[in-house]
Design a protein around this motif. Structure first.
Motif, PDB file in Angstrom:
ATOM      1  N   SER A  98      -2.075  59.011  34.429  1.00  0.00           N
ATOM      2  CA  SER A  98      -2.169  58.313  35.716  1.00  0.00           C
ATOM      3  C   SER A  98      -1.638  59.181  36.852  1.00  0.00           C
ATOM      4  O   SER A  98      -2.046  59.036  37.995  1.00  0.00           O
ATOM      5  CB  SER A  98      -1.512  56.932  35.642  1.00  0.00           C
ATOM      6  N   ARG A 128     -11.460  52.980  36.134  1.00  0.00           N
ATOM      7  CA  ARG A 128     -10.833  52.373  37.309  1.00  0.00           C
ATOM      8  C   ARG A 128     -11.754  52.393  38.526  1.00  0.00           C
ATOM      9  O   ARG A 128     -11.652  51.545  39.397  1.00  0.00           O
ATOM     10  CB  ARG A 128      -9.540  53.138  37.680  1.00  0.00           C
ATOM     11  N   ARG A 178       2.003  52.207  36.434  1.00  0.00           N
ATOM     12  CA  ARG A 178       0.679  52.829  36.370  1.00  0.00           C
ATOM     13  C   ARG A 178      -0.300  52.068  37.274  1.00  0.00           C
ATOM     14  O   ARG A 178      -1.082  52.664  38.011  1.00  0.00           O
ATOM     15  CB  ARG A 178       0.200  52.794  34.914  1.00  0.00           C
ATOM     16  N   ASP A 182      -2.368  53.603  40.368  1.00  0.00           N
ATOM     17  CA  ASP A 182      -3.841  53.546  40.351  1.00  0.00           C
ATOM     18  C   ASP A 182      -4.395  52.812  41.579  1.00  0.00           C
ATOM     19  O   ASP A 182      -5.441  53.168  42.106  1.00  0.00           O
ATOM     20  CB  ASP A 182      -4.330  52.849  39.068  1.00  0.00           C
TER      21      ASP A 182
END
Ligand code: CDP
Ligand code: CDP
Length: 221
Positions: A98, A128, A178, A182
Motif C-alpha cells: 500500500s 482499488r 491501509r 488508499d
C-alpha cells in the motif's frame, strides 16, 4: 469484444474470493491486481530499496519483471522468473504494497499490463482503481465493502487458519491504516465509480456476493 467486470473496495471486503467464484461460474479469467502491487512491495522489502528516493525506486522498478501465469485456473505471480504467490501474503508485504501503490511510477508500470489483460479476454479484475481508472468502460462495476470490524475478523480467521499468530486489534489497525492511505493518495485513490453498483457484504456470505455479481453480469451480457 471482451466483457470486463471491475471490482473495487477496501481490504477484506471479499473482492478476491467473490471475484474468483464469479469468474469460475462465468468462465472468465480472474485478475488479482493487488497481487501485482504486493509483488513490487515484496521486491522493495527484500532488496531494502529506499522507495522514497526517486533514483533508487526507478532503478529498482527497471529490475522488476512481473508475470501472471495461470496454473490449473489459479493465478500465480512470478517475480523475475520466481513464483512468489505465497510470499506476498504476509502482513509486512500488505503494508509495503500500500506504500508503493501510492507512488505514480509504480502505478504507471502496472497500468498497461492490467489493461492488456482485459483487452484480449473476458475478465473479472479486482483492486482499488479498476472501475475508476484502469477499465473506465467496464461493462459491470462493483464497489464491494464491509465494516472494518467484519473485514478485520475475516483476515484474522484467515491468518489463524494458516497457523499464524496475530491479534485482531493489530489487524484492524493495519487495515484501517491501509484504507486511509488508499483513499487519500493523489494518484488513483480508492473510491466508488459513479456507475458502480454498491454492495455491502458485512451480512452476506461469499456465495451470496458471488451470485449477485454473476447475476448482474448475466443481465448485461
Ligand atoms: O480481496 P479482499 O481483500 O477484498 O477480500 P478476500 O481476501 O476475498 O476475503 C477475505 C476473507 O473474508 C476470505 O477469507 C473470505 O473467505 C472471507 N469472506 C467471508 O467470510 N464472507 C464474505 N462475504 C466475503 C469474504
Ligand atoms: O487483499 P487485500 O485487500 O488485503 O489487498 P490487495 O488487494 O492484495 O492489495 C494490496 C494493496 O495494493 C492495497 O492496500 C492497495 O494499496 C494496493 N492496490 C492498489 O493500490 N490498486 C489496486 N488496483 C490493487 C491494489
Amino acid at each position: 469484444m471482451s466483457f470486463a467486470i471491475a471490482i473495487d473496495g477496501p481490504a477484506g471486503a471479499g473482492k478476491s474470493s467473490a471475484a474468483k467464484k464469479a469468474a469460475e461460474s462465468l468462465r472468465f479469467v480472474y485478475v488479482d491486481t493487488g497481487a501485482m502491487y504486493r509483488t513490487i512491495g515484496l521486491y522493495m522489502l527484500e532488496n531494502q530499496v529506499r522507495v522514497d528516493e526517486e533514483e533508487a525506486l526507478k532503478a529498482a522498478l527497471d529490475r522488476i519483471r512481473i508475470e501472471l501465469k495461470y496454473e490449473e485456473g489459479v493465478q500465480r505471480m512470478y517475480l523475475n522468473g520466481e513464483d512468489v504467490s505465497d510470499r506476498i501474503r504476509t502482513p509486512e508485504v500488505s503494508e509495503k504494497a500500500s506504500v508503493v501503490a501510492a507512488i505514480p511510477a509504480v502505478r504507471e508500470k502496472l497500468l498497461n499490463l492490467q489493461r492488456d489483460m482485459a483487452a484480449s479476454q473476458d475478465v473479472v479484475m479486482d483492486g482499488r482503481d479498476i472501475g475508476t481508472n484502469i477499465l473506465p468502460d467496464a461493462e459491470l462495476k462493483i464497489y464491494l465493502t464491509a465494516s472494518v470490524e467484519e473485514r478485520a475478523r475475516r483476515r484474522y480467521q484467515e491468518l489463524i487458519q494458516k497457523g499464524e499468530e496475530c491479534s485482531i486489534e493489530d489487524i484492524q489497525r493495519d487495515i484501517a491504516d491501509r484504507d486511509y492511505r488508499d483513499i487519500h493518495r493523489e494518484t488513483a485513490p480508492l473510491r466508488q465509480a459513479e456507475d458502480a453498483v454498491y454492495l455491502d457484504s458485512s451480512d452476506m456470505t461469499l456465495d451470496e456476493v458471488a451470485a449477485e455479481i454473476t447475476c448482474l453480469a448475466k443481465e448485461r451480457m
